[in-house]
Design a protein around this motif. Structure first.
Motif, PDB file in Angstrom:
ATOM      1  N   UNK A  94       0.855  -1.191   0.000  1.00  0.00           N
ATOM      2  CA  UNK A  94       0.000   0.000   0.000  1.00  0.00           C
ATOM      3  C   UNK A  94       0.891   1.241   0.000  1.00  0.00           C
ATOM      4  N   UNK A  95       0.631   2.143  -0.921  1.00  0.00           N
ATOM      5  CA  UNK A  95       1.338   3.426  -0.966  1.00  0.00           C
ATOM      6  C   UNK A  95       0.437   4.459  -0.295  1.00  0.00           C
ATOM      7  N   UNK A  96       0.898   5.033   0.790  1.00  0.00           N
ATOM      8  CA  UNK A  96       0.108   6.041   1.491  1.00  0.00           C
ATOM      9  C   UNK A  96       0.746   7.402   1.222  1.00  0.00           C
ATOM     10  N   UNK A  97       0.041   8.227   0.470  1.00  0.00           N
ATOM     11  CA  UNK A  97       0.562   9.544   0.113  1.00  0.00           C
ATOM     12  C   UNK A  97      -0.037  10.575   1.063  1.00  0.00           C
ATOM     13  N   UNK A  98       0.792  10.980   2.011  1.00  0.00           N
ATOM     14  CA  UNK A  98       0.362  12.009   2.959  1.00  0.00           C
ATOM     15  C   UNK A  98       0.611  13.360   2.303  1.00  0.00           C
ATOM     16  N   UNK A  99       0.017  14.419   2.873  1.00  0.00           N
ATOM     17  CA  UNK A  99       0.249  15.754   2.300  1.00  0.00           C
ATOM     18  C   UNK A  99       0.908  16.645   3.327  1.00  0.00           C
ATOM     19  N   UNK A 100       2.014  17.266   2.896  1.00  0.00           N
ATOM     20  CA  UNK A 100       2.799  18.087   3.834  1.00  0.00           C
ATOM     21  C   UNK A 100       1.980  19.198   4.470  1.00  0.00           C
ATOM     22  N   UNK A 101       1.091  19.798   3.686  1.00  0.00           N
ATOM     23  CA  UNK A 101       0.331  20.924   4.229  1.00  0.00           C
ATOM     24  C   UNK A 101      -0.696  20.463   5.256  1.00  0.00           C
ATOM     25  N   UNK A 102      -0.982  19.168   5.272  1.00  0.00           N
ATOM     26  CA  UNK A 102      -1.979  18.663   6.220  1.00  0.00           C
ATOM     27  C   UNK A 102      -1.363  18.224   7.537  1.00  0.00           C
ATOM     28  N   UNK A 103      -0.036  18.033   7.564  1.00  0.00           N
ATOM     29  CA  UNK A 103       0.587  17.460   8.765  1.00  0.00           C
ATOM     30  C   UNK A 103       0.212  18.209  10.048  1.00  0.00           C
ATOM     31  N   UNK A 104       0.062  19.532   9.955  1.00  0.00           N
ATOM     32  CA  UNK A 104      -0.216  20.313  11.171  1.00  0.00           C
ATOM     33  C   UNK A 104      -1.704  20.595  11.360  1.00  0.00           C
TER      34      UNK A 104
END
Lengths: 347, 337
Positions: free
Chosen positions: A188-198
């Motif tokens: 599974x490739x989980x693509x997180x988003x940098x702008x969402x981290x906070x």
């Protein structure tokens, strides 16, 4: 992790009559999912560049090394191909590796192990082996990191049979989808988003899974269906608020996983509203929203369309450095409002 | 352990080498006659390497293999009929016709798979070694690859990971002198490929890859070190592939004389001579023992062809079945929303 109750349905003792849902940031939610999985199952471990004492390039692994030790929160040299290959091998030999790649752009270094090995081994071997590997990587623009640290590469992975592709857009999904990814016997490739981290949001304390392959309906409207992924989900929701004030009623759908894709929920919504606006940060040509557009026009919803299916995407350019250029390269809230209103008013 | 003086070992080594040889001659012939589809890479001439190396392994040990992998499968104990069935595109093949020659694996015997990508198995071997280490096991992983792999990035990354983490991996290079047409003399600026080991802080040796005893000795040494926590090693085995790279090879890059000179160093013929009295010690095998090994190999391959030919063809109706594994037991704890 000692209890398996679902806090969202649990009725607590009288002390907290009105239980405020606990909030976590998106990155804390990712960390909590990893911690709960590691606590529950010795086979689960994390490996990647600077995930140990440093705590991860974006701070996602944080203090995990102090809780689980350097064997299970394993710093690696800068060797993306080697790291992913090691995860493939460890998965084949019975472990449940989670790989963190610092920026999704660096998966280009590891693509053989992702696309030729992890994705295909189960099939090539006639089902005789599985590669239960999770690869987490942050994508997306908005940080001034320019062309090699800002891409949205979901279409690369979604094009490969054998991979599953996850794009969480909320803190709760970041946790729940990651837990499902760790459970899954396939890569599974989980693509997180940098702008969402906070970004913060309510997140169940218990390890509650969110199933792969279920589109979330974030908002229900009657005039247009906006389908968005990653950071575009929150922009679409903000746009929908403004559209509502302007008399345009929009549904906002978040597929959450691109493979497997729950296209039925999308098709049903478009059949009801008659209009589809598909929003992604990635460049338009060959992007995943092209796939969703095709699924819509191949479906019975075609007969209900009152307007052409429309895509609002990143420009076909590498992500630039200058803030004004970077903003111009990907859809902003104003763009979504304008495009959705045009779809509704013109057709 | 000496393969040439212990009768059981000698028979095992000789039968294994003959089985690899006969298996590959058979598939080469079937391909030439249009009875086999696709492509394949033959290791005829290199049989001593997988034979010697796998004799140094125990049950539970792993291997990763290459596109030229029939010998590794056979030496690690794969079933010949399932291998042959795979090449003949049968449902009973190791991969149910999905993989073919380049993707045969036999997880039950620890064979994590051949690999169509040069050096693809190297970091995978490091990962299998990591799994062994993390669960406190005593298994060892042998990663087979050719000389060409030693110039791939994956090789360097995989070897380095194994080295820094002291993983129980033995990297076995079958240096057959050519990466397709590119000779090692043109592709390397080192005298021996084993020199590369020093760059990663691990032991490296170069041995005669046409002698199963020499290969066995070097690999057994490395396996002992790996099993006792001493980390990985690199064994370079010098050998030669008699046949072309694959099916399109016109041998334009090497001379007939060169090929002939290596055929005169046939690892099987040399081993037969050694076990029947070529050395100073008493012969381990008689002429009739040798004949028995040859016959056993021939019969096994014939039987595999018969069994495979009788099996049902791979069925397109189930083509998409194994793209994804069905969900199994989730990891412990938690609920589904």
């Amino acid at each position: 992790m000692t209890t398996t109750s679902d806090t969202r349905s649990a009725v607590g003792p009288a002390v907290s009559a009105v239980a405020e849902p606990r909030t976590l940031t998106y990155s804390e939610a990712v960390r909590e999912a990893m911690a709960q999985a590691m606590a529950a199952d010795d086979r689960v471990f994390l490996l990647g560049e600077d995930v140990g004492t440093y705590g991860g390039a974006f701070g996602v692994s944080g203090d995990l090394v102090h809780r689980f030790g350097t064997e299970r929160v394993r710093d690696t040299p800068i060797s993306e191909l080697g790291i992913v290959g090691a995860a493939v091998g460890a998965g084949l030999a019975g472990m449940r590796p989670i790989v963190e790649i610092q920026f999704s752009d660096f998966t280009a270094q590891a693509m053989d192990q992702i696309a030729n090995q992890a994705a295909k081994i189960h099939f090539m071997l006639g089902g005789a082996a599985t590669v239960p590997m999770v690869l987490r990587a942050p994508g997306g623009s908005g940080t001034g990191a320019a062309a090699q640290h800002s891409q949205s590469l979901e279409a690369w992975f979604a094009h490969v049979p054998g991979l599953q592709v996850v794009m969480p857009s909320t803190a709760a999904d970041a946790k729940g989808l990651l837990l499902s990814a760790i459970d899954d016997p396939n890569p599974v490739i989980v693509l997180e988003h940098k702008l969402l981290y906070k970004q913060s949001g309510p997140v169940p304390e218990e390890p509650v899974r969110v199933r792969l392959g279920e589109t979330a309906v974030r908002r229900t409207g009657t005039d247009v269906t906006i389908v968005a992924t990653g950071v575009m989900v929150s922009r679409a929701l903000e746009a929908a608020e403004r559209l509502a004030a302007d008399g345009v009623s929009a549904s906002v759908l978040d597929p959450r996983t691109l493979r497997p894709l729950d296209d039925q929920t999308i098709v049903d919504s478009v059949a009801a509203t008659g209009r589809a606006l598909l929003v992604q940060e990635a460049p338009k040509t060959g992007g995943f929203m092209s796939e969703i557009a095709a699924r819509i026009v191949e479906s019975p919803a075609f007969g209900r369309l009152q307007a052409p299916v429309s895509r609002l995407c990143g420009l076909d350019v590498p992500i630039p450095y200058a803030p004004q250029l970077e903003q111009a390269a990907v859809p902003q809230v104003d763009d979504i409002v304008t495009k959705a209103a045009e779809l509704v008013r013109r057709w | 352990m000496t393969l040439t003086t212990e009768a059981d070992r000698a028979k095992h080594a000789l039968t294994t080498m003959w089985t690899i040889r006969r298996f590959e001659e058979a598939v080469d012939d079937m391909f030439a006659r249009g009875l086999m589809h696709g492509t394949m890479h033959l290791s005829i001439g290199q049989e001593a390497v997988p034979t010697g190396a796998c004799m140094a392994l125990s049950e539970g040990d792993y291997i990763t293999s290459t596109h030229r992998g029939h010998g590794h499968c056979i030496a690690k104990g794969a079933k010949l009929d399932a291998m042959m069935a795979e090449l003949l595109a049968k449902e009973t093949g190791y991969c149910r016709g999905r993989g073919g020659s380049m993707h045969i694996a036999d997880v039950a015997t620890g064979n994590l798979g051949a690999n169509g990508i040069v050096a693809g198995g190297v970091p995978i071997a490091a990962g299998a070694g990591l799994a062994v280490r993390m669960r406190g096991g005593s298994e060892v992983v042998v990663s087979f690859f050719g000389d060409g792999a030693v110039n791939e990035g994956a090789w360097h990354e995989g070897v380095n990971l194994a080295a820094i983490w002291d993983l129980p991996v033995v990297f076995v290079c079958e240096n057959n002198r050519y990466g397709m047409s590119m000779s090692v003399d043109r592709a390397f600026n080192v005298d021996t490929l084993a020199e590369r080991a020093r760059g990663y802080g691990i032991p490296g040796v170069t041995v005669d890859g046409n002698d199963p005893q020499t290969v066995y000795d070097a690999v057994a040494d490395a396996v002992r070190r790996a099993r006792s926590g001493g980390g990985p090693s690199f064994v370079e085995a010098l050998t030669y592939r008699w046949k072309g790279h694959s099916k399109s090879d016109k041998n334009l890059y090497r001379t007939r004389e060169e090929i002939e000179s290596w055929r005169e160093r046939d690892p099987i013929a040399a081993f037969e001579a050694a076990v029947t009295g070529g050395g100073a010690t008493a012969p381990a095998l008689s002429e009739s023992d040798v004949e028995e090994c040859r016959a056993l190999a021939r019969d096994r391959v014939r039987e595999a062809i018969r069994t495979a030919n009788a099996a049902p063809d791979a069925d397109a109706a189930t083509l998409t079945d194994a793209v994804y594994a069905p969900a199994g037991e989730p990891i412990a704890g938690g609920t589904r929303a």
